[in-house]
Design an enzyme around this catalytic site. Structure first.
Site, PDB file in Angstrom:
ATOM      1  N   CYS A   1      -4.745  -2.836   3.270  1.00 57.83           N
ATOM      2  CA  CYS A   1      -5.508  -1.732   3.863  1.00 57.83           C
ATOM      3  C   CYS A   1      -5.535  -1.955   5.368  1.00 57.83           C
ATOM      4  O   CYS A   1      -6.152  -2.909   5.846  1.00 57.83           O
ATOM      5  CB  CYS A   1      -6.922  -1.684   3.291  1.00 57.83           C
ATOM      6  SG  CYS A   1      -7.966  -0.421   4.061  1.00 57.83           S
TER       7      CYS A   1
ATOM      8  N   CYS B   1      -6.046   6.210   7.653  1.00 56.49           N
ATOM      9  CA  CYS B   1      -5.331   5.219   6.842  1.00 56.49           C
ATOM     10  C   CYS B   1      -4.359   4.508   7.759  1.00 56.49           C
ATOM     11  O   CYS B   1      -3.382   5.103   8.218  1.00 56.49           O
ATOM     12  CB  CYS B   1      -4.597   5.887   5.676  1.00 56.49           C
ATOM     13  SG  CYS B   1      -3.597   4.721   4.709  1.00 56.49           S
ATOM     14  N   GLY B   2      -4.616   3.230   8.031  1.00 58.10           N
ATOM     15  CA  GLY B   2      -3.819   2.487   8.998  1.00 58.10           C
ATOM     16  C   GLY B   2      -2.421   2.156   8.514  1.00 58.10           C
ATOM     17  O   GLY B   2      -1.440   2.333   9.241  1.00 58.10           O
TER      18      GLY B   2
ATOM     19  N   ASN C   1     -15.260   1.716   2.224  1.00 54.48           N
ATOM     20  CA  ASN C   1     -14.263   0.716   1.847  1.00 54.48           C
ATOM     21  C   ASN C   1     -14.913  -0.661   1.963  1.00 54.48           C
ATOM     22  O   ASN C   1     -15.588  -0.938   2.962  1.00 54.48           O
ATOM     23  CB  ASN C   1     -13.057   0.800   2.779  1.00 54.48           C
ATOM     24  CG  ASN C   1     -12.432   2.179   2.794  1.00 54.48           C
ATOM     25  OD1 ASN C   1     -11.744   2.566   1.864  1.00 54.48           O
ATOM     26  ND2 ASN C   1     -12.686   2.947   3.851  1.00 54.48           N
TER      27      ASN C   1
ATOM     28  N   ASN D   1     -12.879   5.661   9.627  1.00 52.06           N
ATOM     29  CA  ASN D   1     -13.400   5.734   8.265  1.00 52.06           C
ATOM     30  C   ASN D   1     -14.344   4.546   8.073  1.00 52.06           C
ATOM     31  O   ASN D   1     -14.287   3.566   8.817  1.00 52.06           O
ATOM     32  CB  ASN D   1     -12.266   5.752   7.226  1.00 52.06           C
ATOM     33  CG  ASN D   1     -11.354   4.541   7.331  1.00 52.06           C
ATOM     34  OD1 ASN D   1     -11.454   3.744   8.254  1.00 52.06           O
ATOM     35  ND2 ASN D   1     -10.447   4.399   6.381  1.00 52.06           N
TER      36      ASN D   1
ATOM     37  N   ARG E   1     -12.079   2.976  -0.906  1.00 58.70           N
ATOM     38  CA  ARG E   1     -12.787   4.161  -1.368  1.00 58.70           C
ATOM     39  C   ARG E   1     -11.794   5.156  -1.987  1.00 58.70           C
ATOM     40  O   ARG E   1     -10.847   5.582  -1.350  1.00 58.70           O
ATOM     41  CB  ARG E   1     -13.481   4.788  -0.150  1.00 58.70           C
ATOM     42  CG  ARG E   1     -14.202   6.069  -0.367  1.00 58.70           C
ATOM     43  CD  ARG E   1     -14.786   6.591   0.934  1.00 58.70           C
ATOM     44  NE  ARG E   1     -13.769   6.810   1.967  1.00 58.70           N
ATOM     45  CZ  ARG E   1     -13.995   7.462   3.110  1.00 58.70           C
ATOM     46  NH1 ARG E   1     -15.205   7.931   3.374  1.00 58.70           N
ATOM     47  NH2 ARG E   1     -13.038   7.630   3.991  1.00 58.70           N
TER      48      ARG E   1
ATOM     49  N   ASN F   1      -6.565  10.590  -0.995  1.00 62.38           N
ATOM     50  CA  ASN F   1      -6.534   9.489  -1.949  1.00 62.38           C
ATOM     51  C   ASN F   1      -5.991   9.975  -3.289  1.00 62.38           C
ATOM     52  O   ASN F   1      -5.934  11.182  -3.555  1.00 62.38           O
ATOM     53  CB  ASN F   1      -7.933   8.906  -2.149  1.00 62.38           C
ATOM     54  CG  ASN F   1      -8.375   8.030  -1.001  1.00 62.38           C
ATOM     55  OD1 ASN F   1      -7.561   7.412  -0.331  1.00 62.38           O
ATOM     56  ND2 ASN F   1      -9.677   7.969  -0.773  1.00 62.38           N
TER      57      ASN F   1
ATOM     58  N   ASN G   1       0.898  -1.165   0.000  1.00 63.98           N
ATOM     59  CA  ASN G   1       0.000   0.000   0.000  1.00 63.98           C
ATOM     60  C   ASN G   1       0.935   1.213   0.000  1.00 63.98           C
ATOM     61  O   ASN G   1       1.618   1.467   0.993  1.00 63.98           O
ATOM     62  CB  ASN G   1      -0.866  -0.052   1.250  1.00 63.98           C
ATOM     63  CG  ASN G   1      -2.010   0.940   1.284  1.00 63.98           C
ATOM     64  OD1 ASN G   1      -2.675   1.064   2.306  1.00 63.98           O
ATOM     65  ND2 ASN G   1      -2.266   1.663   0.219  1.00 63.98           N
TER      66      ASN G   1
ATOM     67  N   THR H   1      -6.818  -0.062   7.979  1.00 68.34           N
ATOM     68  CA  THR H   1      -8.115   0.092   8.639  1.00 68.34           C
ATOM     69  C   THR H   1      -9.074  -1.000   8.188  1.00 68.34           C
ATOM     70  O   THR H   1      -9.913  -1.458   8.966  1.00 68.34           O
ATOM     71  CB  THR H   1      -8.728   1.483   8.362  1.00 68.34           C
ATOM     72  OG1 THR H   1      -8.813   1.703   6.950  1.00 68.34           O
ATOM     73  CG2 THR H   1      -7.895   2.585   9.009  1.00 68.34           C
TER      74      THR H   1
END
Length: 276
Positions: free
Chosen positions: A219, A75-76, A192, A159, A211, A66, A13, A221
């Site tokens: 991802c 955003c984790g 998401n 989120n 998203r 984004n 990511n 989160t």
């Protein structure tokens, strides 16, 4: 003007990280969209911005855009890279820091082995707080897409997330169903979509349609939301080890009202400059 940036990734990511503590610039959605293009720009899933905090009780402000230019709450995977970045750039000497996001305050802990543990705070299930349109709170909700009902869990990790259980992650309809769930009218801020295959009480596979970004390699989160949904419904027990296309994340959650802890890597790829 030229801005220094760092390219980083957490399990594939990938992020462009900007220090706006020692540099000064006004970043707009159009910049994120321009730089995020993988053919004509730098290319990334998200742009992460490090700013001085507004809140005296935290160390930094953490903003996320984004690649489509939309600013999001959390955003984790980016949070782990954020922690590694501020330490490497000597913006702090602390290995445990608190940062403010649009989704709330989170705590980041850089461990001695280089892994980063993120205290994501407690998950939220009340539909209005996700936000999700529902008459009452439930563990599962029927969601109609193209005339077909799908059973989803709806969770906020700062989120919004929808989690679907699937039999085989390899054949899950991530690209067909993912964007339709993302833009479903019952999620007024979009969502998401996570596709979860449970292997046993502590292991699962996960793919996430994010998203504003599409399917990503990982991802953070989304992993937290999937683990919370699986534990809540009795499918799994904490700690949970989730395998995503980009690698593995470890999630711990003791139950309602307690924080979700996510542990995984953060990697610096290269340094660069971009003209604003």
């Amino acid at each position: 003007m030229l801005l220094r940036f760092t390219k980083m990734h957490g399990l594939g990511n990938d992020f462009m990280v900007l220090d706006l503590v020692s540099q000064h610039a006004h970043i707009q959605p159009k910049h994120a969209k321009q730089w995020g293009d993988r053919h004509t720009g730098i290319g990334f899933d998200q742009l992460l911005i490090v700013e001085a905090p507004n809140n005296p009780e935290v160390d930094f402000r953490y903003r996320i855009f984004n690649a489509d230019g939309s600013e999001v709450e959390q955003c984790g995977n980016g949070a782990r890279c954020f922690a590694r970045f501020v330490l490497d750039k000597r913006l702090t000497a602390k290995k445990r820091i608190r940062v403010e996001t649009k989704g709330g305050i989170i705590e980041l802990d850089v461990q001695n082995d280089g892994q980063v543990c993120v205290d994501m705070g407690p998950p939220r299930f009340i539909p209005a707080e996700i936000p999700f349109v529902a008459d009452e709170q439930a563990l599962n909700y029927p969601l109609e897409v193209d005339g077909e009902l799908h059973s989803i869990a709806a969770v906020s990790m700062g989120n919004p997330h929808a989690v679907l259980r699937v039999d085989d992650i390899r054949t899950a309809p991530v690209h067909g169903l993912g964007p339709k769930i993302e833009n479903h009218p019952r999620f007024p801020q979009r969502v998401n979509a996570g596709f979860l295959q449970v292997i046993d009480r502590h292991r699962a596979n996960l793919r996430v349609w994010e998203r504003g970004a599409g399917e990503t390699q990982a991802c953070g989160t989304g992993a937290c939301a999937a683990a919370v949904a699986a534990i809540s419904q009795g499918w799994m027990d904490s700690p949970v080890s989730l395998d995503l296309p980009g690698g593995r994340l470890n999630i711990e959650w003791a139950g309602p009202g307690t924080s979700v802890l996510m542990t995984g890597p953060a990697v610096r790829v290269y340094e660069g400059q971009v003209r604003l």
